[in-house]
Motif scaffolding. Structure first.
Motif, mmCIF file in Angstrom:
data_model
loop_
_atom_site.group_PDB
_atom_site.id
_atom_site.type_symbol
_atom_site.label_atom_id
_atom_site.label_comp_id
_atom_site.label_asym_id
_atom_site.label_seq_id
_atom_site.Cartn_x
_atom_site.Cartn_y
_atom_site.Cartn_z
ATOM 1 N N CYS A 1 -71.731 33.006 27.077
ATOM 2 C CA CYS A 1 -72.155 33.784 26.040
ATOM 3 C C CYS A 1 -73.452 34.259 26.373
ATOM 4 O O CYS A 1 -74.573 33.663 26.969
ATOM 5 N N LYS B 1 -67.314 38.139 12.337
ATOM 6 C CA LYS B 1 -68.395 38.251 13.510
ATOM 7 C C LYS B 1 -67.694 38.926 14.820
ATOM 8 O O LYS B 1 -68.482 39.552 15.482
ATOM 9 N N ARG C 1 -75.698 43.077 20.774
ATOM 10 C CA ARG C 1 -74.894 42.188 20.250
ATOM 11 C C ARG C 1 -74.379 41.328 21.326
ATOM 12 O O ARG C 1 -74.682 41.510 22.517
ATOM 13 N N SER C 2 -73.974 40.201 20.976
ATOM 14 C CA SER C 2 -73.584 39.141 21.677
ATOM 15 C C SER C 2 -72.315 39.316 22.639
ATOM 16 O O SER C 2 -71.335 39.987 21.933
ATOM 17 N N ASP D 1 -75.096 37.593 15.951
ATOM 18 C CA ASP D 1 -73.871 36.894 15.235
ATOM 19 C C ASP D 1 -72.850 37.922 15.140
ATOM 20 O O ASP D 1 -71.720 37.686 14.505
ATOM 21 N N HIS D 2 -72.847 39.163 16.004
ATOM 22 C CA HIS D 2 -71.652 39.906 16.207
ATOM 23 C C HIS D 2 -71.577 39.822 17.603
ATOM 24 O O HIS D 2 -72.156 40.199 18.467
ATOM 25 N N TYR D 3 -70.080 39.493 17.934
ATOM 26 C CA TYR D 3 -69.375 39.072 19.137
ATOM 27 C C TYR D 3 -68.786 40.217 19.712
ATOM 28 O O TYR D 3 -67.612 40.410 18.976
ATOM 29 N N GLU E 1 -78.280 41.644 16.967
ATOM 30 C CA GLU E 1 -77.245 41.304 16.076
ATOM 31 C C GLU E 1 -76.476 40.134 16.813
ATOM 32 O O GLU E 1 -75.386 40.237 17.068
ATOM 33 N N VAL F 1 -64.881 32.770 10.638
ATOM 34 C CA VAL F 1 -65.764 33.040 11.201
ATOM 35 C C VAL F 1 -65.755 34.121 12.039
ATOM 36 O O VAL F 1 -66.486 35.171 11.882
ATOM 37 N N GLU G 1 -76.302 36.076 24.490
ATOM 38 C CA GLU G 1 -76.521 36.271 22.961
ATOM 39 C C GLU G 1 -77.431 37.494 22.768
ATOM 40 O O GLU G 1 -78.220 38.149 23.561
#
Length: 793
Positions: free
Chosen positions: A403, A487, A456-457, A411-413, A409, A483, A405
């Motif tokens: 990942c 996300k 975003r991640s 927490d959005h993947y 954002e 989750v 990061e």
């Protein structure tokens, strides 16, 4: 001038940064000039505050003349003060704007975290950045520069040489090597998860003497085990319409074994259709008519059989709807998609021997193949015995994650993945995707080292268990569904990416079509010099999406993301024009054969896929507003409703109507247009507002999962892509029964309609309610807050 004022307005919104441009007094003069001052503060520390004391100095007040004129100076100053202030402000503003324009174009060392305004995309370097102003063109150039340094071809070759059947020692070794490779890059997180899944392995199937299988270890995972005996009939591709046609010609498939060709639909769909029509077993063979007839191109050997699983679903079929982290805590259940009849792949040579034994009517011209049998007959033939003795093994499989990061954002993947396992050499099946995935990890890691930090991640995943029906990816989705639907923004699949180089295809959610079109215009064609991929596609077909865009099929690894989890997904493929890659899922899917099929162009085509996927990732992870076309689903609904309109008269005669679906579609279109106008009139620099819009946009796909059916009973709840009574296709199949006088309609058979029931008003009303309120729910969710919703029925 308006553009300059806009830039000033955006700049004034910025909070202080560690790198500040200030006005500073220059010693020895009475002038003030704009000077850049870099402060290397610690990360997270407050930026230093610079005080610039200013004073207005007139003539020397110590002289007598000065004292005499003091009152005059004071009065004059009072009268001139407003003009001085106004003049100073105008000079300051003009100098600032001119300085900003010059600074914007020339600064190459702007320090940390400077907002960059681009014509279409904003980019903000991360806290480790030493890079200056970066626009979309800069990001493209950076990405392509680092991508060009890779070794795609070597990775494909080396991966295809490794034995990597799911659960094997070779797979465990490869998993560790990939994990180490990810740990060596500039990633924020690297981890693995392990699932214990039920996989089926072969104990070679047998045909009655004297026919013996040539490929003893080629099998159909998840076939029913046991013995089946019956007369053999030829059923073309084994589609519901083929079996209905067979029955209409006086050859009954029930109680018999079916011989069907590879292609058109998946192995699982062939076996499911055969079971629905009462067949006792299925033999699946590759016919040379379905591959290239060019004598200069490679073809599949006539003694090769083709591997394929027959579970009509995805994931571990022994824990349907639940993650397989530990099977012992779940009751012994199994997927309804597991067949009750045996299935076995056979080679073209064995199929030729069997076809010669068939009697009965001659098969239709379009059913005739290219095996050395003339003509193909429908049968029946002599009795045949089929025995399948596959065995189930609880097997650990591991997915590997890396990942980067996100900055704004996290927490959005944005997720990109590739299957790692393969039944055979798997060069095209999984080695290409794995190589592209690793190359994208390395490329984005290099970009991070040079100042790139997405909003975003980015989540890179190597999947295990793909050859058994996307088991690794589906189990992950099942484990983290609560989750991920909040996300995960988009899933990009790299499986089956290079199966040729003539034709480009994208199996995708409608939400991504506009973005794909845009990216195709930015990627060079790998086999048409001087053309983009978009120009290549448009050369022979002016409707680019009709040529390129396909719906996601169940045998795509991206299917579960959309149909099960409600995440928009796409799978890219370069293919041979009009013919399938002949070696997929066989022992001949080697690096050498793939290289020869592409005439040495494998590196160029793989590079094109990497460019396409990489630029898609940049846009999805870094645009302030997610580039998902939420209005497209209005067109999708309209297309489906167009098919239903044909039966409005039949329904009206029974006192029934489709008006509720029409109303829900209208509400969705109005909600989409309202949101579009809100976004158009909003300020892009308002981070809170942009995030609110992005949350609504990224969940559009999830809105089309029916909330009124159980995920355990109907895991594929998507009303357009899924399976079950809640879908638009099921409603259409049911309505067709109004004119088919029973269950004879082959399309009705495809929706698993119970034989002999015909049209049922109660079932129709339930289907209509499921569909209407799912669609209306999507419209409501797109509208935003509850006070903005108007269910105008």
């Amino acid at each position: 001038m308006e553009r300059l004022w806009g830039l000033l307005h955006r700049t004034q919104r910025l909070s202080p940064r560690p790198s500040q441009t200030i006005y500073k007094r220059v010693e020895g003069t009475q002038q003030w000039r704009l000077e850049e001052e870099e402060e290397d503060g610690e990360e997270g520390a407050e930026p230093p505050i610079h005080f610039c004391p200013m004073e207005l100095r007139g003539p020397d007040l110590g002289s007598r003349a000065g004292k005499q004129n003091l009152g005059l100076w004071a009065a004059t100053g009072r009268r001139a003060a407003p003009y001085l202030v106004l003049t100073t402000l105008l000079i300051f503003t003009g100098a600032f704007l001119l300085g900003y324009v010059a600074f914007r174009g020339s600064c190459q060392a702007c320090g940390d975290d400077v907002l960059v305004v681009s014509e279409d995309i904003n980019y903000e370097p991360g806290p480790d950045s030493h890079q200056g102003t970066l626009y979309w063109s800069d990001l493209q150039a950076m990405f392509l520069r680092f991508l060009g340094e890779g070794r795609l071809e070597d990775t494909i070759r080396q991966t295809s040489l490794r034995k990597r059947v799911a659960g094997s020692a070779g797979m465990a070794a490869l998993a560790q090597d990939i994990r180490v490779a990810l740990l060596g890059q500039k990633l924020d997180h690297v981890w693995m998860d392990t699932h214990y899944v039920g996989l089926q392995f072969p104990d070679a199937g047998k045909l009655g003497e004297p026919l013996q299988l040539e490929d003893h270890d080629v099998y159909c995972p998840y076939s029913a085990t046991g013995n089946a005996t019956g007369e053999l009939v030829y059923a073309h591709y084994g589609r519901p319409e083929d079996l209905q046609d067979l029955r209409a010609r006086g050859v009954e498939p029930a109680g018999r074994l079916l011989l069907v060709r590879l292609g058109e639909i998946s192995f699982a769909q062939k076996v499911a259709s055969a079971q629905d029509f009462g067949a006792r077993g299925v033999l699946i063979y590759p016919d040379s008519a379905d591959f290239s007839q060019d004598p200069h191109k490679l073809g599949l050997s006539s003694h090769r059989a083709v591997y394929g699983h027959v579970h009509l679903g995805t994931g571990d079929p022994y824990t349907p709807g639940f993650p397989s982290f530990n099977q012992t805590q779940f009751p012994p259940v199994q997927s309804s998609g597991l067949p009750n009849i045996p299935a076995q792949p056979i080679s073209a040579d064995i199929a030729s021997l069997l076809l010669r034994k068939l009697q009965g009517p001659v098969a239709p011209q379009e059913w005739q193949g290219h095996l050395p049998v003339s003509p193909y007959r429908l049968g029946p033939g002599p009795g045949l015995h089929l025995g399948v003795n596959n065995h189930r093994v609880s097997t650990p499989i591991s997915n590997i994650f890396g990942c980067i990061e996100g900055r704004s954002e996290p927490d959005h993947y944005v997720v990109i993945g590739a299957q790692r396992d393969a039944w055979g050499p798997g060069a095209a099946k999984s080695a290409v995707g794995t190589a592209i995935l690793l190359e994208l990890v390395r490329t984005f890691s290099s970009m991070v080292s040079n100042g790139f930090r997405p909003r975003r991640s980015l989540l890179f995943i190597s999947w295990d268990g793909g050859d058994f029906g996307s088991v690794g990816s589906t189990e992950w989705l099942e484990g983290y569904l609560s989750v991920l639907h909040l996300k995960a923004v988009v899933y990009v699949s790299l499986d089956n990416a290079v199966l040729g180089d003539d034709k480009f295809q994208a199996k995708t959610s409608p939400l991504l079509i506009s973005l794909i079109e845009n990216i195709l215009k930015q990627v060079d064609s790998p086999n048409h010099s001087g053309q983009t991929l978009y120009e290549q596609v448009m050369f022979n077909n002016h409707s680019w999406d009709a040529e390129v865009i396909q719906p996601l099929p169940m045998d795509s690894s991206a299917y579960s993301f959309t149909a099960f989890a409600g995440v928009p997904a796409v799978e890219f493929s370069f293919m041979e024009d009009g013919q399938a890659y002949p070696f997929l899922h066989t022992k001949d899917d080697t690096y050498e054969n793939l290289h020869r099929v592409l005439r040495g162009r494998l590196p160029a085509v793989a590079q094109a896929v990497a460019q396409l996927a990489g630029q898609l990732l940049i846009r999805l992870s870094h645009d302030h507003l997610l580039p998902l076309d939420f209005g497209r689903y209005g067109d999708v609904v309209l297309k489906h409703i167009g098919s239903l309109n044909e039966f409005s008269g039949d329904l009206k005669a029974r006192g029934l109507t489709l008006q509720w679906v029409y109303s829900a579609r209208g509400d969705y279109i109005r909600a989409a247009e309202k949101l579009r106008k809100e976004i158009y009139s909003s300020e892009e620099s308002d981070e809170r507002l942009m995030r609110m819009y992005n949350v609504r946009i990224m969940r559009v796909e999830f809105y089309f999962l029916s909330q009124y059916v159980s995920p355990a009973d109907s895991p594929f709840r998507h009303i357009f892509l899924g399976h079950g009574d809640h879908t638009l296709d099921a409603l259409l199949d049911h309505v067709r029964l109004l004119r088919s006088h029973g269950s004879g309609d082959p399309r009705a058979a495809s929706s698993r309609v119970a034989p002999g029931l015909g049209f049922q008003e109660s079932r129709f009303r339930r289907q209509l309610a499921l569909l209407t309120w799912t669609l209306q729910g999507a419209a409501n969710a797109l509208s935003g807050d509850v006070w903005n919703i108007d269910n105008n029925f």
